[in-house]
Design an enzyme around this catalytic site. Sequence first.
Site, PDB file in Angstrom:
ATOM      1  CB  THR A 287       4.331  -1.750   5.722  1.00 63.85           C
ATOM      2  OG1 THR A 287       4.606  -0.362   5.546  1.00 63.85           O
ATOM      3  CG2 THR A 287       2.880  -1.933   6.116  1.00 63.85           C
TER       4      THR A 287
ATOM      5  CB  CYS B   5       4.705   6.282   7.007  1.00 64.18           C
ATOM      6  SG  CYS B   5       3.758   6.088   5.486  1.00 64.18           S
TER       7      CYS B   5
ATOM      8  CB  THR C 151      -3.106  -6.993   6.265  1.00 67.86           C
ATOM      9  OG1 THR C 151      -2.170  -5.921   6.149  1.00 67.86           O
ATOM     10  CG2 THR C 151      -3.556  -7.398   4.884  1.00 67.86           C
TER      11      THR C 151
ATOM     12  CG  LEU D 207       0.932   8.531   6.624  1.00 71.81           C
ATOM     13  CD1 LEU D 207       2.141   9.297   7.139  1.00 71.81           C
ATOM     14  CD2 LEU D 207       0.420   7.586   7.702  1.00 71.81           C
TER      15      LEU D 207
ATOM     16  CG  ASN E 142      -0.343   0.634   2.433  1.00 74.26           C
ATOM     17  OD1 ASN E 142      -0.240   1.860   2.521  1.00 74.26           O
ATOM     18  ND2 ASN E 142       0.099  -0.190   3.371  1.00 74.26           N
TER      19      ASN E 142
ATOM     20  CE  LYS F 165       2.716   0.343  12.900  1.00 69.35           C
ATOM     21  NZ  LYS F 165       1.317   0.412  12.463  1.00 69.35           N
TER      22      LYS F 165
END
Lengths: 265, 302
Positions: free
Chosen positions: B192, B129, B265, B72, B68, B164
């Site tokens: 990810t 991200c 997911t 954001l 993906n 994270k």
Amino acid sequence: MNRLFSAEIIRNESVDDRHFILELSPGAAVADTLVGQFFMLKPGESIDPLLLRPFSLMGFTVPGATHPNGTLSFLIRAAGKGTNILKRLPVGTCLTVLGPLGQGFPPIEEGERLIVVAGGIGIASVLGLVKVYQDVPLFYGVRTKGHLLLSPGMLNAISAEIHIASDDGSIGTKGNILELLEAYVFQLRKSFGGNIKIYACGPHAMLRAMAEMSLDAETYISLETPMACGLGTCLGCAVKTAGGIQMVCKDGPVFNIKDITWDEA
Amino acid sequence: MNLSVDIGGLRLKNPVVTASGTFGYGVEYAEFLDLNQIGAITVKGLSPRPSKGNPPGRIWETPCGMLNSIGLQNIGIETFIREKLPELRKYDTKIIANFYGDTIEEYVEAAEALSAADGVHALEMNISCPNKQAGWIAFGVDPVLTEKVVAATRMATRLPLIVKLSPNVTSIADMAKAAVDGGADALSVINTITGMAIDIETRRPRLSNIVGGLSGPAIRPIAVRMVFQAARAVKVPIIGMGGIMTGADAVEFILAGASAVAVGTANFVNPAAPADVLGGIKQYMDRHSMDDINTMIAGVIC
């Protein structure tokens, strides 16, 4: 009404070497579905492929003695891994189903005239309109006679006014279905002063060409994109519109053609 | 059976939370499962101002996973507090607000605004991200910058601060230490993994952003390994995530060192996944006669 349910395959029938009709008997009551709304089907229980696949509902039957929750039918093109798995699943297999999802075609009001337009597999999304609204003209464009997904006999049974065009002229008029549509709308406009609505589904190029035509009609189209959740949460199936980014799964798949921003290709 | 865990001062009734960006703002899933059953709901990543995200061509399915590059997209903190939080407050679960900024100042601004809101129980800071520009990505891959941005944000909130981490690093242990040195109360491991897919017919990337983040079961062994390494490097609790589809998958993360697990997911495949994962954890505990989930944490034998 739970939108996540299990359904049993009661028919899995080839239309040609690539297309098939999948008919399901849901294990629970299904919410009322507008033509243009869709369901997501899980191709088997494996994690590969991982995601559910979105398909417009082509037809349904109401609850009866054999199928207490009615049936749902889908016309599907075996295009990739997931659809090829679905094509091979035997009758009796149970699938996970999510739906109905998204926004369907707006209901036709008293005094409005509807014209339905389909290109190729797009017929699956709009066929229900021809059944719901009586005496609706259907414009159906295909590449060649062999690509006609429903026989002329079947088509004539559901609409008295079928216009077919094929690229090679092997069935119907030779040429683009949109030329027939344009002439039809032009003629209709001479005798009809009310609101004409065109509801269409087909390849990207066809829809884009429609957007560039100056048809004197309010046009709604059903779009297709890769999709993950179907619920508007993953934000994956984005489409550019006049009002900013929208989600095909939640804000669509049916959109007013005027609202779509077509990228430079 | 005790399922309650502590995540850096955030007390959860059970260890199953939702992963940011995979559960909307929570309420979208109320029709599929009882939200009161979930340990915590982590909402879609928020920024001080709304963000429209990347152009279409945002997702692509890959073997056992998906890429993906949403970028954001979010409604902004102010709208979240005004429109979504009142709905979430109706549920008996904890709310973790995932957030990011484009600069250190924006991280601080976001943390202050979310800390002042009624109904946010913890903050999860996204420094990882893969869909942001190169300069921003440094927050998540340069340990000096990680410590700096976490330390600045630490000063802006008294809520439990979860950082994270990005898996796109050479040493997850070093990144975990840097975040904890900056003041993190807990860590989320992992975000990810940067990936790419190409349409060989058109020779164009499948995603408009060219690269995107890979998630799903395809990344699970990498995530389990990183949770294991991070857990050995730091003392703070870890929320483990990366391709969890079932209770058995969740148990694997807990044994590797996670105190809680996030379902991501899987929510796209099964909107009731968090409830199913919790059920699977309970079955495992029953089968192994465990009466306290905390005895399972970091229980791998090696």
